[in-house]
Design a protein around this motif. Structure first.
Motif, mmCIF file in Angstrom:
data_model
loop_
_atom_site.group_PDB
_atom_site.id
_atom_site.type_symbol
_atom_site.label_atom_id
_atom_site.label_comp_id
_atom_site.label_asym_id
_atom_site.label_seq_id
_atom_site.Cartn_x
_atom_site.Cartn_y
_atom_site.Cartn_z
ATOM 1 N N ILE A 282 -7.329 6.956 9.092
ATOM 2 C CA ILE A 282 -6.091 7.186 8.321
ATOM 3 C C ILE A 282 -6.192 6.948 6.804
ATOM 4 O O ILE A 282 -7.403 5.779 6.520
ATOM 5 C CB ILE A 282 -4.825 6.116 8.609
ATOM 6 C CG1 ILE A 282 -4.940 5.228 8.166
ATOM 7 C CG2 ILE A 282 -4.526 6.548 9.869
ATOM 8 C CD1 ILE A 282 -3.324 4.147 8.164
ATOM 9 N N GLY A 283 -6.366 7.510 5.915
ATOM 10 C CA GLY A 283 -6.446 7.186 4.886
ATOM 11 C C GLY A 283 -5.782 7.160 3.742
ATOM 12 O O GLY A 283 -4.261 6.924 4.073
ATOM 13 N N ARG A 284 -5.979 6.201 3.431
ATOM 14 C CA ARG A 284 -5.199 5.170 2.018
ATOM 15 C C ARG A 284 -5.115 5.453 0.392
ATOM 16 O O ARG A 284 -4.736 5.174 -0.102
ATOM 17 C CB ARG A 284 -4.755 4.173 2.616
ATOM 18 C CG ARG A 284 -6.099 3.240 3.036
ATOM 19 C CD ARG A 284 -6.124 1.711 2.915
ATOM 20 N NE ARG A 284 -5.735 1.808 4.653
ATOM 21 C CZ ARG A 284 -5.093 1.081 5.438
ATOM 22 N NH1 ARG A 284 -4.889 -0.578 5.003
ATOM 23 N NH2 ARG A 284 -5.614 0.634 6.423
ATOM 24 N N PHE A 285 -6.854 5.719 0.122
ATOM 25 C CA PHE A 285 -6.892 5.933 -1.180
ATOM 26 C C PHE A 285 -6.871 7.505 -1.125
ATOM 27 O O PHE A 285 -7.403 8.179 -0.947
ATOM 28 C CB PHE A 285 -8.160 5.326 -1.557
ATOM 29 C CG PHE A 285 -8.056 3.377 -1.101
ATOM 30 C CD1 PHE A 285 -6.989 2.915 -2.054
ATOM 31 C CD2 PHE A 285 -7.982 3.519 0.209
ATOM 32 C CE1 PHE A 285 -7.478 1.322 -1.684
ATOM 33 C CE2 PHE A 285 -8.554 1.954 0.139
ATOM 34 C CZ PHE A 285 -7.748 0.908 -0.623
ATOM 35 N N SER A 286 -7.000 8.118 -2.616
ATOM 36 C CA SER A 286 -7.210 8.822 -3.986
ATOM 37 C C SER A 286 -6.002 9.147 -3.834
ATOM 38 O O SER A 286 -4.353 9.320 -2.914
ATOM 39 C CB SER A 286 -8.083 9.373 -3.002
ATOM 40 O OG SER A 286 -7.884 10.976 -2.024
ATOM 41 N N LEU A 287 -5.198 10.666 -4.434
ATOM 42 C CA LEU A 287 -3.438 10.911 -4.430
ATOM 43 C C LEU A 287 -3.384 11.420 -3.441
ATOM 44 O O LEU A 287 -2.537 11.733 -3.506
ATOM 45 C CB LEU A 287 -4.161 11.735 -6.093
ATOM 46 C CG LEU A 287 -4.135 11.027 -7.845
ATOM 47 C CD1 LEU A 287 -4.296 12.229 -8.062
ATOM 48 C CD2 LEU A 287 -2.704 10.052 -7.820
ATOM 49 N N LYS A 288 -4.219 12.077 -2.641
ATOM 50 C CA LYS A 288 -4.033 12.948 -0.681
ATOM 51 C C LYS A 288 -3.650 12.231 -0.560
ATOM 52 O O LYS A 288 -4.371 12.338 1.437
ATOM 53 C CB LYS A 288 -3.649 14.406 -1.289
ATOM 54 C CG LYS A 288 -3.699 15.352 -1.946
ATOM 55 C CD LYS A 288 -3.588 16.570 -1.295
ATOM 56 C CE LYS A 288 -2.555 17.316 -2.579
ATOM 57 N NZ LYS A 288 -1.711 19.033 -1.645
ATOM 58 N N ASP A 416 3.797 3.336 1.138
ATOM 59 C CA ASP A 416 4.010 2.941 2.311
ATOM 60 C C ASP A 416 2.359 4.165 2.843
ATOM 61 O O ASP A 416 2.169 4.737 3.657
ATOM 62 C CB ASP A 416 4.447 4.099 3.070
ATOM 63 C CG ASP A 416 4.993 5.818 2.444
ATOM 64 O OD1 ASP A 416 4.198 5.992 1.883
ATOM 65 O OD2 ASP A 416 5.716 6.513 3.404
ATOM 66 N N LEU A 417 1.976 4.270 1.546
ATOM 67 C CA LEU A 417 0.753 4.949 1.319
ATOM 68 C C LEU A 417 0.597 6.149 2.044
ATOM 69 O O LEU A 417 -0.755 6.967 2.377
ATOM 70 C CB LEU A 417 -0.471 4.425 2.158
ATOM 71 C CG LEU A 417 -0.616 2.984 1.622
ATOM 72 C CD1 LEU A 417 -2.305 2.013 2.072
ATOM 73 C CD2 LEU A 417 -1.293 3.121 -0.303
ATOM 74 N N ALA A 418 1.748 6.188 2.721
ATOM 75 C CA ALA A 418 1.759 8.647 3.517
ATOM 76 C C ALA A 418 1.659 8.587 2.508
ATOM 77 O O ALA A 418 2.224 9.318 1.079
ATOM 78 C CB ALA A 418 2.807 7.536 4.635
ATOM 79 N N LEU A 419 1.431 10.602 3.119
ATOM 80 C CA LEU A 419 1.658 11.479 2.601
ATOM 81 C C LEU A 419 3.233 11.962 2.418
ATOM 82 O O LEU A 419 3.905 12.342 4.011
ATOM 83 C CB LEU A 419 1.147 13.378 3.475
ATOM 84 C CG LEU A 419 -0.837 12.653 3.212
ATOM 85 C CD1 LEU A 419 -1.404 13.451 3.958
ATOM 86 C CD2 LEU A 419 -1.269 12.819 1.083
ATOM 87 N N HIS A 420 3.808 12.211 1.770
ATOM 88 C CA HIS A 420 4.946 13.293 1.645
ATOM 89 C C HIS A 420 4.655 14.650 0.932
ATOM 90 O O HIS A 420 3.994 15.364 -0.137
ATOM 91 C CB HIS A 420 6.240 12.616 1.092
ATOM 92 C CG HIS A 420 6.363 11.237 1.837
ATOM 93 N ND1 HIS A 420 7.052 10.971 2.883
ATOM 94 C CD2 HIS A 420 5.928 9.897 1.651
ATOM 95 C CE1 HIS A 420 7.442 9.778 3.396
ATOM 96 N NE2 HIS A 420 5.793 8.806 2.770
ATOM 97 N N ASP A 421 6.564 15.081 1.387
ATOM 98 C CA ASP A 421 6.401 16.735 1.079
ATOM 99 C C ASP A 421 7.475 16.556 -0.297
ATOM 100 O O ASP A 421 8.379 16.376 -0.323
ATOM 101 C CB ASP A 421 6.937 17.447 1.844
ATOM 102 C CG ASP A 421 7.450 18.974 1.404
ATOM 103 O OD1 ASP A 421 7.810 18.736 0.028
ATOM 104 O OD2 ASP A 421 7.369 20.049 2.015
ATOM 105 N N ARG A 441 0.649 11.585 -1.723
ATOM 106 C CA ARG A 441 0.542 10.310 -0.883
ATOM 107 C C ARG A 441 1.308 9.202 -1.900
ATOM 108 O O ARG A 441 1.606 9.550 -3.199
ATOM 109 C CB ARG A 441 -1.032 9.192 -0.968
ATOM 110 C CG ARG A 441 -0.244 7.574 -1.093
ATOM 111 C CD ARG A 441 -2.266 7.114 -0.894
ATOM 112 N NE ARG A 441 -1.929 6.699 -2.755
ATOM 113 C CZ ARG A 441 -2.127 5.838 -3.305
ATOM 114 N NH1 ARG A 441 -3.460 5.465 -2.426
ATOM 115 N NH2 ARG A 441 -2.543 5.331 -4.662
ATOM 116 N N THR A 442 2.177 8.460 -1.372
ATOM 117 C CA THR A 442 3.239 7.580 -2.068
ATOM 118 C C THR A 442 2.496 6.106 -3.008
ATOM 119 O O THR A 442 1.454 6.220 -2.538
ATOM 120 C CB THR A 442 4.265 6.965 -1.009
ATOM 121 O OG1 THR A 442 4.875 7.761 -0.653
ATOM 122 C CG2 THR A 442 5.164 6.197 -2.168
#
Length: 505
Positions: A282-288, A416-421, A441-442
């Motif tokens: 799972i990704g957690r770094f960079s803006l996406k 939350d380091l998650a992606l959101h619309d 990413r938040t």
């Protein structure tokens, strides 16, 4: 007794006072009724990085090791910082440990994008600054999507065939008899803004700046029709080691792609390649959330932004059509043969590890004035608006994380380091792994209130368009539209209290 002590200690004293008089806590936290109620203020919120919280505020810089860092770690921290701070030069040179710049690049040093460990200078209209990077990727409508699984349309590449996945506006001044000319920078950015006006519910007017981006002086022709561009403003980097130390299970527990709990929030984690392991993580770094680990994020920045190859990214970013770039890369003297890859790279594993260590051990600023009455009211509004649904306040880091000072820490990053619309107004319409064109990413919120005093500017959101926290909230859409609407319905004093809280954490 506490008037002359720093704000950090004043807040601690006030929390003790609130604990002594619990009825006051009840009175404060029952302010207003909402489905989201603020939990009691905890002592640990004063030290958002746990033992990695910086002991004292550093007004001119976020760059300081966490309080728990001692001995050899501190030496490694400052050695890594020197490679983060100092400019790189073209190869070959007499400075063997710092050459390898380019052939194409955005900047010569990490700190030029991350001023004082924060966000670099935002370019004014007509200017070009390395801290605002233009990434390239597949446009949303050129991919097929079924059950949230992206499928690349037949015959299309994920990156531009001439420019790759990032615009690099500069080329090294490399003279050699085998080269017809020095490598050319790929393109320049033309930035402009359009004013967008609106009103809060109480009639107060506001104005936002809608950016417009255009590439000029394009050295290799137009972008391919299926490729779009997406601006990325360099983010804060302090506390990154603690974010790396959050357990994957704790993050995945927040995932709710189909909004099964019907709260309007659909947290999704980007599934990306972990280059070191060869597995999907799972990704957690960079803006996406493009990168799963801090080391991979650092490696990508070295190669893409400065042109420094490393064991994670061992090849230059030259595309097939960039013949001079390829020739220049071959003529530059290879410096290091890495132990992990049988290819020459421009920063050794040892030096690369020191730069990663610097990023890991950057401390987090202490919270300020959290127990002030206005800040407590703002904290209540934060929860009432539902901001914590994406900006998850706290975690306990992995007790088995290999860097001991980062392990088993109670931290308060508010992400939350998650992606959101985030809606159409913030959309870049570009795909990045599982992230679509409206997903971001938040970002963590800790320490953002110090940006102006530390760097003499404050810019927010993925492209730096917002000049204030209020503007950043007003741009929120998509899953965050309900919270944004609640913000516009607050009174002037309530809005000020919310901003005071966000500046305090």
């Amino acid at each position: 007794m506490i008037k002359n002590k720093p704000a950090f200690y004043q807040s601690a004293a006030r929390i003790k006072l609130l604990t002594k008089y619990p009825l006051f806590i009840v009175a404060v936290f029952t302010f207003g009724c909402s489905e989201h109620k603020a939990p009691d203020l905890q002592q640990s919120e004063l030290a958002p990085g746990g033992t990695m919280t910086v002991k004292r505020l550093k007004r001119q810089s976020y760059i300081h090791p966490g309080a728990a860092v001692t001995g050899m770690q501190k030496l490694n921290f400052w050695t890594g910082f020197s490679f983060f701070r100092d400019p790189w030069v073209a190869s070959p040179s007499s400075t063997k440990s710092r050459d390898g710049l380019g052939p194409l690049f955005n900047t010569r040093s990490c700190i030029s994008c991350h001023d004082a460990g924060s966000r670099g200078p935002m370019p004014a209209v007509g200017e070009s600054m390395p801290s605002l990077v233009i990434k390239l990727g597949l446009r949303d409508h050129f991919r097929n999507i079924s059950d949230h699984t992206p499928v690349l349309a037949e015959g299309l590449s994920l990156v531009d065939p001439n420019y790759g996945d990032q615009i690099q506006p500069r080329g090294i001044l490399f003279r050699h008899p085998k080269l017809e000319y020095a490598p050319k920078g790929e393109a320049l950015l033309e930035l402009s803004y359009q004013a967008v006006s609106g009103y809060y519910s109480d009639g107060t007017a506001y104005e936002l700046s809608q950016p417009k981006y255009q590439l000029t002086n394009m050295a290799y022709g137009d972008l391919a029709p299926h490729i779009g561009m997406t601006p990325r403003f360099a983010p804060n980097i302090f506390g990154a080691g603690l974010l790396d130390a959050i357990q994957v299970d704790d993050l995945l527990a927040q995932e709710d792609i189909n909004d099964n709990n019907q709260d309007g929030i659909s947290a999704k984690y980007n599934r990306v390649l972990n280059i070191a392991t060869g597995k999907i993580d799972i990704g957690r770094f960079s803006l996406k959330a493009k990168h799963p680990t801090l080391a991979q994020q650092v490696g990508a920045a070295f190669r893409n932004d400065i042109g420094i190859t490393n064991s994670l990214f061992p090849t230059e970013s030259c595309t097939e059509s960039q013949v001079i770039c390829q020739k220049t890369a071959l003529l530059g003297e290879p410096l290091i043969e890495t132990l992990h890859q049988q290819v020459p790279v421009e920063i050794s594993d040892k030096l690369f590890a020191l730069v990663v260590s610097f990023n890991q051990l950057l401390g987090v600023p202490p919270a300020r004035n959290l127990a002030q009455e206005e800040v407590l009211k703002g904290r209540e509004h934060f929860y009432q608006m539902g901001c914590q649904q994406c900006h998850t306040p706290s975690y306990r880091t992995d007790k088995n994380y290999p860097v001991e000072v980062l392990a088993n820490q109670l931290i308060w990053p508010y992400t939350d380091l998650a992606l959101h619309d985030m809606g159409e107004k913030l959309a870049d319409n570009v795909v990045e792994d599982d992230a679509n064109g409206q997903e971001w990413r938040t970002p963590p919120l800790w320490g953002i209130g110090l940006q102006k005093s530390t760097t003499k500017q404050q810019r927010f959101l993925h492209d730096g368009r917002a000049h204030s926290i209020s503007e950043a909230i007003l741009w929120h859409g998509g899953e965050a539209e309900a919270a944004q609407r609640k913000f516009t319905q607050l009174t002037s004093s309530q809005r000020k209290n919310l901003i005071k809280f966000l500046k305090a954490i």
